[in-house]
Design a protein around this motif. Sequence first.
Motif, PDB file in Angstrom:
ATOM      1  N   THR A 166      47.101  46.920  34.544  1.00 54.91           N
ATOM      2  CA  THR A 166      45.835  47.469  34.039  1.00 54.91           C
ATOM      3  C   THR A 166      45.889  48.977  34.223  1.00 54.91           C
ATOM      4  O   THR A 166      45.935  49.469  35.349  1.00 54.91           O
ATOM      5  N   ALA A 218      32.187  47.094  34.108  1.00 51.15           N
ATOM      6  CA  ALA A 218      32.726  47.679  32.877  1.00 51.15           C
ATOM      7  C   ALA A 218      34.245  47.617  32.925  1.00 51.15           C
ATOM      8  O   ALA A 218      34.837  47.337  33.962  1.00 51.15           O
ATOM      9  N   LYS A 219      34.874  47.855  31.798  1.00 48.46           N
ATOM     10  CA  LYS A 219      36.331  47.907  31.766  1.00 48.46           C
ATOM     11  C   LYS A 219      36.802  49.088  32.612  1.00 48.46           C
ATOM     12  O   LYS A 219      36.111  50.088  32.672  1.00 48.46           O
ATOM     13  N   PRO A 220      37.965  49.043  33.228  1.00 46.55           N
ATOM     14  CA  PRO A 220      38.941  47.951  33.182  1.00 46.55           C
ATOM     15  C   PRO A 220      38.741  46.933  34.303  1.00 46.55           C
ATOM     16  O   PRO A 220      39.330  45.859  34.251  1.00 46.55           O
ATOM     17  N   THR A 221      37.894  47.245  35.273  1.00 46.88           N
ATOM     18  CA  THR A 221      37.804  46.351  36.425  1.00 46.88           C
ATOM     19  C   THR A 221      37.073  45.057  36.112  1.00 46.88           C
ATOM     20  O   THR A 221      37.290  44.047  36.769  1.00 46.88           O
ATOM     21  N   ALA A 222      36.213  45.061  35.106  1.00 44.76           N
ATOM     22  CA  ALA A 222      35.440  43.858  34.794  1.00 44.76           C
ATOM     23  C   ALA A 222      36.352  42.676  34.470  1.00 44.76           C
ATOM     24  O   ALA A 222      36.028  41.539  34.759  1.00 44.76           O
ATOM     25  N   GLY A 223      37.495  42.946  33.900  1.00 50.94           N
ATOM     26  CA  GLY A 223      38.372  41.858  33.479  1.00 50.94           C
ATOM     27  C   GLY A 223      39.381  41.411  34.522  1.00 50.94           C
ATOM     28  O   GLY A 223      40.203  40.547  34.247  1.00 50.94           O
ATOM     29  N   ARG A 229      34.886  55.064  32.757  1.00 50.42           N
ATOM     30  CA  ARG A 229      35.542  55.811  33.823  1.00 50.42           C
ATOM     31  C   ARG A 229      34.741  57.061  34.107  1.00 50.42           C
ATOM     32  O   ARG A 229      34.320  57.772  33.209  1.00 50.42           O
TER      33      ARG A 229
END
Lengths: 175, 272
Positions: free
Chosen positions: A59, A117-122, A2
């Motif tokens: 999320t 990257a997390k959180p959008t990658a998932g 972030r």
Amino acid sequence: MRIVLTSALTGLAVGPAVLAGPALAAELAVAIEIPRLDVSEYHRPYVAAWLEGPGGAVTNLAVWYEQAKRDGEGTKWLKDMRTWWRKSGRDLAMPVDGVSGATKAPGTHRLAFAGDAKPTAGLAPGAYTLVVEAAREVGGREVVRVPFAWPPTAPAGGQARGEAELGTVSLDLKP
Amino acid sequence: MSRPARRPARFLACLVAATALATPALAHRLWMLPSATVLSGGDQWVTVDAAVSNDLFYFEHQPLRLDGLVATGPDGEPVPVENQSRGRYRSTFDVHLTKPGTYRFGVSTNALFGSYKVDGEPKRFRAMNGQAPAIPETATEVRLTQAQNRLETFVTSGKPSDAVLRTTGKGLELVPTTHPNSLNADEEARFALTLDGQPAANVEVEIVPGGNRYRQKLGDMSVRTDAEGRFTVKWPAAGMYWLSAEVTDDKATMPNAKRRASYTTTLEVLPP
């Protein structure tokens, strides 16, 4: 990862799309305006920002609360963000790395999430809602929602405006 | 002449004040009102008011007698009740929520009450929690009612849990499908009633929103359980709700008595 920017969103590195497909490379940016209020007793609001996806999956993007109080006393008021508390907060052990942070002063606060990257990658493809909830001590509570589709196939965005505890909440998506 | 005249009055006062739970047929409503039902941050306290009144949830008539009060923690074990006291209009107690999960505060009674005549003179009696009443052998027109009553409410610190929602199989009980501390004004809540552990079919459930002192209409709702004892509640708004049901049958565990089983709870519905 972030990235919190205090001014405009600039210079964000976006990974090459060929490596992981468009969903992973897409970028999601959120701007949350905390209004300046003319009240006799002002406390910075608790704010939670999250995505609600297909099937109601949550999320978390950010939770701003009084982290510094001794004995974790600030967690007593997390439940005042009632919608967030019911959908996600009560299942979490605070603080959550990469999500929780201190309360913020009035102004516009920006969050940016790189797609690889997390959180959008998932995030699974589908219809989503960006939800921002603010609850203020001796003040009110407000929830603002911005619907969007993920992953974006073209630059997209949306915004909504709160009436009391939140100003403009905007969303910017880049494929 | 004052003595015979005062006796019925004193008896009625006694019924309401001392054994209010045994007499749900009276118009007054019995309730417990927790200071909060949803808590965060661990290690919290709740204060619970308990009273018998017409308006909900205003302590204006009688304190609820807390004999037999049991507070149960998230692991299903009893937890201490602290600072219990009885005032003129309400009883109150505190519970320290030391563990995360759902707590239950309940008062159950098993009372026998009724009336009979001796030499043509009407008499009334009551006996609490399994005691047998002393009825003279010469009594006629003996009418016995066994009252099995359950009054309870729930609070949750952190994540809701289910251990305290287990039923005992005695009397009228609530089986929540929707957790009682996860009620939201924009969602229907689903529950079931059981009577002695079996589905309580076709039972009327009365639901009254709190705050009726400041509105013209009572705003109560009535729903009926289906063949499996299930019922659904659509909340008109966020707030505290009083939910109550009663069954009368001939399944008393005490001899020659009718049975009246009641269930009452206070539920908080939060805004979406």
